[in-house]
Write a protein that holds these residues in place. Structure first.
Motif, PDB file in Angstrom:
ATOM      1  N   UNK A   1       0.836  -1.181   0.000  1.00 13.72           N
ATOM      2  CA  UNK A   1       0.000   0.000   0.000  1.00 13.72           C
ATOM      3  C   UNK A   1       0.875   1.236   0.000  1.00 13.72           C
ATOM      4  N   UNK A   2       0.318   2.309  -0.487  1.00 14.18           N
ATOM      5  CA  UNK A   2       1.021   3.582  -0.459  1.00 14.18           C
ATOM      6  C   UNK A   2       0.035   4.687  -0.112  1.00 14.18           C
ATOM      7  N   UNK A   3       0.592   5.793   0.355  1.00 16.84           N
ATOM      8  CA  UNK A   3      -0.198   6.984   0.646  1.00 16.84           C
ATOM      9  C   UNK A   3       0.627   8.184   0.224  1.00 16.84           C
ATOM     10  N   UNK A   4      -0.011   9.085  -0.515  1.00 17.29           N
ATOM     11  CA  UNK A   4       0.659  10.272  -1.023  1.00 17.29           C
ATOM     12  C   UNK A   4      -0.237  11.484  -0.811  1.00 17.29           C
ATOM     13  N   UNK A   5       0.359  12.603  -0.381  1.00  8.66           N
ATOM     14  CA  UNK A   5      -0.381  13.855  -0.349  1.00  8.66           C
ATOM     15  C   UNK A   5      -0.581  14.271  -1.805  1.00  8.66           C
ATOM     16  N   UNK A   6      -1.826  14.473  -2.220  1.00 10.20           N
ATOM     17  CA  UNK A   6      -2.114  14.816  -3.615  1.00 10.20           C
ATOM     18  C   UNK A   6      -1.305  16.031  -4.049  1.00 10.20           C
ATOM     19  N   UNK A   7      -0.645  15.872  -5.196  1.00  9.63           N
ATOM     20  CA  UNK A   7       0.138  16.956  -5.754  1.00  9.63           C
ATOM     21  C   UNK A   7       1.525  17.098  -5.168  1.00  9.63           C
ATOM     22  N   UNK A   9       4.313  14.486  -4.791  1.00  5.17           N
ATOM     23  CA  UNK A   9       4.820  13.132  -5.017  1.00  5.17           C
ATOM     24  C   UNK A   9       5.931  12.737  -4.042  1.00  5.17           C
ATOM     25  N   UNK A  10       6.722  13.688  -3.579  1.00  6.61           N
ATOM     26  CA  UNK A  10       7.821  13.357  -2.666  1.00  6.61           C
ATOM     27  C   UNK A  10       7.329  12.976  -1.270  1.00  6.61           C
ATOM     28  N   UNK A  11       6.034  13.130  -1.014  1.00  4.88           N
ATOM     29  CA  UNK A  11       5.471  12.769   0.292  1.00  4.88           C
ATOM     30  C   UNK A  11       5.091  11.296   0.386  1.00  4.88           C
ATOM     31  N   UNK A  12       5.258  10.535  -0.682  1.00  9.84           N
ATOM     32  CA  UNK A  12       4.776   9.153  -0.758  1.00  9.84           C
ATOM     33  C   UNK A  12       5.373   8.256   0.331  1.00  9.84           C
ATOM     34  N   UNK A  13       4.484   7.531   1.002  1.00  9.30           N
ATOM     35  CA  UNK A  13       4.851   6.537   2.013  1.00  9.30           C
ATOM     36  C   UNK A  13       4.421   5.173   1.480  1.00  9.30           C
ATOM     37  N   UNK A  14       5.304   4.195   1.549  1.00  2.27           N
ATOM     38  CA  UNK A  14       4.997   2.835   1.098  1.00  2.27           C
ATOM     39  C   UNK A  14       5.156   1.897   2.281  1.00  2.27           C
ATOM     40  N   UNK A  15       4.160   1.042   2.485  1.00  2.00           N
ATOM     41  CA  UNK A  15       4.208   0.090   3.591  1.00  2.00           C
ATOM     42  C   UNK A  15       4.591  -1.293   3.084  1.00  2.00           C
ATOM     43  N   UNK A  16       4.898  -2.164   4.016  1.00  2.00           N
ATOM     44  CA  UNK A  16       5.225  -3.535   3.644  1.00  2.00           C
ATOM     45  C   UNK A  16       3.964  -4.269   3.194  1.00  2.00           C
ATOM     46  N   UNK A  17       4.165  -5.353   2.495  1.00  2.00           N
ATOM     47  CA  UNK A  17       3.072  -6.163   1.947  1.00  2.00           C
ATOM     48  C   UNK A  17       2.333  -6.895   3.059  1.00  2.00           C
ATOM     49  N   UNK A  18       1.010  -6.890   2.996  1.00  2.00           N
ATOM     50  CA  UNK A  18       0.177  -7.616   3.950  1.00  2.00           C
ATOM     51  C   UNK A  18      -0.116  -8.998   3.396  1.00  2.00           C
ATOM     52  N   UNK A  19       0.054 -10.004   4.207  1.00  2.00           N
ATOM     53  CA  UNK A  19      -0.201 -11.385   3.774  1.00  2.00           C
ATOM     54  C   UNK A  19      -1.496 -11.873   4.407  1.00  2.00           C
ATOM     55  N   UNK A  20      -2.609 -11.365   3.912  1.00  2.00           N
ATOM     56  CA  UNK A  20      -3.918 -11.741   4.442  1.00  2.00           C
ATOM     57  C   UNK A  20      -4.957 -11.602   3.340  1.00  2.00           C
ATOM     58  N   UNK A  22      -8.030 -10.475   3.733  1.00  2.00           N
ATOM     59  CA  UNK A  22      -8.720  -9.202   3.940  1.00  2.00           C
ATOM     60  C   UNK A  22      -7.863  -8.322   4.836  1.00  2.00           C
ATOM     61  N   UNK A  23      -6.768  -7.778   4.290  1.00  2.00           N
ATOM     62  CA  UNK A  23      -5.854  -7.002   5.129  1.00  2.00           C
ATOM     63  C   UNK A  23      -6.453  -5.675   5.572  1.00  2.00           C
ATOM     64  N   UNK A  24      -5.980  -5.194   6.698  1.00  2.00           N
ATOM     65  CA  UNK A  24      -6.323  -3.876   7.220  1.00  2.00           C
ATOM     66  C   UNK A  24      -5.039  -3.074   7.281  1.00  2.00           C
ATOM     67  N   UNK A  25      -5.159  -1.784   7.109  1.00  2.00           N
ATOM     68  CA  UNK A  25      -3.993  -0.922   7.118  1.00  2.00           C
ATOM     69  C   UNK A  25      -4.000  -0.111   8.395  1.00  2.00           C
ATOM     70  N   UNK A  26      -3.139  -0.462   9.350  1.00  2.00           N
ATOM     71  CA  UNK A  26      -3.057   0.238  10.628  1.00  2.00           C
ATOM     72  C   UNK A  26      -1.766   1.041  10.729  1.00  2.00           C
ATOM     73  N   UNK A  27      -1.187   1.365   9.603  1.00  2.00           N
ATOM     74  CA  UNK A  27       0.085   2.079   9.576  1.00  2.00           C
ATOM     75  C   UNK A  27      -0.107   3.533  10.020  1.00  2.00           C
ATOM     76  N   UNK A  28       0.817   4.035  10.837  1.00  2.00           N
ATOM     77  CA  UNK A  28       0.810   5.438  11.230  1.00  2.00           C
ATOM     78  C   UNK A  28       2.109   6.074  10.780  1.00  2.00           C
ATOM     79  N   UNK A  29       2.020   7.289  10.270  1.00  2.00           N
ATOM     80  CA  UNK A  29       3.212   8.005   9.819  1.00  2.00           C
ATOM     81  C   UNK A  29       2.923   9.499   9.830  1.00  2.00           C
TER      82      UNK A  29
END
Length: 74
Positions: A1-7, A9-20, A22-29
């Motif tokens: 998964x990734x999260x980026x502030x629109x507009x 691109x250098x703000x992009x955060x990438x998380x590790x792969x979930x092996x499930x 029905x994964x849930x994303x509980x990442x905080x940054x």
């Protein structure tokens, strides 16, 4: 998964792969480039090369309060 502030691109955060099934994303940054009014763009992939979709979350949905819920992928 990734999260980026629109507009911002250098703000992009990438998380590790979930092996499930029905994964849930509980990442905080912290995103230093975020300012109130910015939207967040989430990206989800099956593998690094197989996109499942994206979801946009406008800031009024999570600021000043947190967001808890599901986002539909498009």
């Amino acid at each position: 998964c990734s999260c980026t502030v629109m507009g911002k691109a250098s703000s992009k955060i990438v998380t590790s792969r979930a092996c499930a099934q029905h994964p849930h994303w509980y990442h905080e940054a912290s995103m230093a480039e975020f300012v109130v009014g910015d939207a967040l763009l989430f990206g989800v992939w099956e593998d690094d090369w197989a996109p499942l979709g994206t979801a946009l979350l406008e800031s009024f949905h999570f600021h000043p309060c947190d967001f808890e819920g599901e986002l539909a992928l498009s």
